[in-house]
Design an enzyme around this catalytic site. Sequence first.
Site, PDB file in Angstrom:
ATOM      1  N   ASP A   1      93.507  17.755 -13.984  1.00 38.71           N
ATOM      2  CA  ASP A   1      94.362  16.744 -14.618  1.00 38.71           C
ATOM      3  C   ASP A   1      93.587  15.445 -14.863  1.00 38.71           C
ATOM      4  O   ASP A   1      92.639  15.134 -14.143  1.00 38.71           O
ATOM      5  CB  ASP A   1      95.579  16.488 -13.711  1.00 38.71           C
TER       6      ASP A   1
ATOM      7  N   ASN B   1      92.507  14.412 -18.126  1.00 41.70           N
ATOM      8  CA  ASN B   1      91.653  14.411 -19.334  1.00 41.70           C
ATOM      9  C   ASN B   1      92.095  13.334 -20.326  1.00 41.70           C
ATOM     10  O   ASN B   1      91.259  12.658 -20.935  1.00 41.70           O
ATOM     11  CB  ASN B   1      91.730  15.760 -20.052  1.00 41.70           C
ATOM     12  N   GLY B   2      93.415  13.214 -20.493  1.00 39.78           N
ATOM     13  CA  GLY B   2      93.955  12.256 -21.458  1.00 39.78           C
ATOM     14  C   GLY B   2      93.620  10.823 -21.057  1.00 39.78           C
ATOM     15  O   GLY B   2      93.158  10.025 -21.881  1.00 39.78           O
ATOM     16  N   ARG B   3      93.827  10.514 -19.783  1.00 38.71           N
ATOM     17  CA  ARG B   3      93.535   9.149 -19.308  1.00 38.71           C
ATOM     18  C   ARG B   3      92.040   8.866 -19.352  1.00 38.71           C
ATOM     19  O   ARG B   3      91.610   7.757 -19.649  1.00 38.71           O
ATOM     20  CB  ARG B   3      94.103   8.954 -17.896  1.00 38.71           C
ATOM     21  N   TRP B   4      91.244   9.867 -19.055  1.00 35.13           N
ATOM     22  CA  TRP B   4      89.776   9.705 -19.133  1.00 35.13           C
ATOM     23  C   TRP B   4      89.394   9.288 -20.555  1.00 35.13           C
ATOM     24  O   TRP B   4      88.586   8.368 -20.740  1.00 35.13           O
ATOM     25  CB  TRP B   4      89.107  11.023 -18.761  1.00 35.13           C
TER      26      TRP B   4
ATOM     27  N   ARG C   1      92.598  11.967 -27.184  1.00 36.07           N
ATOM     28  CA  ARG C   1      92.857  12.803 -25.998  1.00 36.07           C
ATOM     29  C   ARG C   1      92.049  14.100 -26.021  1.00 36.07           C
ATOM     30  O   ARG C   1      91.579  14.572 -24.986  1.00 36.07           O
ATOM     31  CB  ARG C   1      94.349  13.134 -25.897  1.00 36.07           C
TER      32      ARG C   1
ATOM     33  N   HIS D   1      89.825  16.487 -23.287  1.00 39.93           N
ATOM     34  CA  HIS D   1      89.935  17.923 -22.983  1.00 39.93           C
ATOM     35  C   HIS D   1      88.587  18.609 -23.184  1.00 39.93           C
ATOM     36  O   HIS D   1      88.203  19.486 -22.406  1.00 39.93           O
ATOM     37  CB  HIS D   1      91.000  18.579 -23.866  1.00 39.93           C
TER      38      HIS D   1
ATOM     39  N   GLU E   1     104.805  24.319 -19.651  1.00 38.85           N
ATOM     40  CA  GLU E   1     105.421  23.047 -20.069  1.00 38.85           C
ATOM     41  C   GLU E   1     104.546  22.306 -21.082  1.00 38.85           C
ATOM     42  O   GLU E   1     105.029  21.440 -21.807  1.00 38.85           O
ATOM     43  CB  GLU E   1     105.656  22.142 -18.853  1.00 38.85           C
TER      44      GLU E   1
ATOM     45  N   LEU F   1      81.895  35.879  -8.277  1.00 40.11           N
ATOM     46  CA  LEU F   1      83.113  35.070  -8.220  1.00 40.11           C
ATOM     47  C   LEU F   1      84.115  35.486  -9.305  1.00 40.11           C
ATOM     48  O   LEU F   1      83.724  35.790 -10.428  1.00 40.11           O
ATOM     49  CB  LEU F   1      82.712  33.600  -8.428  1.00 40.11           C
TER      50      LEU F   1
END
Length: 212
Positions: free
Chosen positions: A18, A20-23, A31, A35, A65, A129
Site C-alpha cells: 500500500d 503507491n498513490g501517496r508515494w 498515481r 504503481h 474493492e 519460493l
Amino acid sequence: MSLPEGTRIPQHIAVIMDGNGRWASQRGLPRLEGHRAGTENIRAIVSEASRLGVRYLTRYAFSTENWNRPSFEVQGLMQILSDFIDRETQNLHAQQVRLRHIGRLAGLNPLLAHKVEQAVALTQANSGLTLAIAFNYGGRADIVDAVRQIVAAGVDASQIDEQMISSYLSTSGMPDPDMVIRTSGERRLSNFLIWQAAYSEYWFTPIFWPDF
Ligand code: IPE
Ligand code: IPE
Ligand code: MG
C-alpha cells in the site's frame, strides 16, 4: 548477511503493498507512476526472501474493492500486471520461483487471465519460493467461492470443517501466513486473507510500498 543462531524464518509472508498513490503524489507524479515504481522492488524482495529460506510470499496487488477506482487507474493496474508477467516471468522461472494466482481470474480480461495461467503453468514444477499474486482477490469473495464449490460438490453439512473450507479457498495447499506486512501506515486487512490470517503476526510500517 548471516542470520543469528536460533533465528526462525517465517514460512509464509503476506504483503499488503500500500501507499503507491501517496508515494506518487508526494513527488507530483500521476498515481500510475507510483504503481509502476511499486513493481520495481519485487525482484529484490523475491531474491532476498528466497535467499533467507521463505517458502511462500503472497502479494496483495488488486482487491475486489479496487474495481471502484477510476477506470483509468483500473486499466493501468491491469496493464502493469500484464507488463510484469511479460518482463519478469523468465527471470522468476530461472530462479526456480513458482508463480501462483489467488483470487477471481474469471473477472479479468480473458487475454490477461490467459497470460497469468500460462505463467503459472510454466513455473508450476519449480522447486523454489512460491510467489502468489493476489489479483482481483477479496477474502470474503474467496469464502463465498469456497462455499459455492462445497455446495456444488454436494458435500454433506456434517462433513464441513475448517480444514475442508481451507482446502476450497484459493490458497489451498499453502500454509497460513506467519506474518502479514502492510506498508504506508494503514493498519487494517482491507479484505486480505481474512480466513487465513486468523493467527498471523502483523507488522506495519509507515514506509510507502515503492520505498519498501
Ligand atoms: C496500493 O497503493 C496499490 C493498490 C491498491 C493497487 P494505493 O493505490 O492504495 O496507494 P495509496 O493508498 O492511495 O497511497
Ligand atoms: C489494499 O489497499 C489493497 C491492495 C494493496 C491491493 P487499498 O489502498 O485498496 O485499501 P483501502 O481502501 O485503503 O482499505
Ligand atoms: Mg491504498
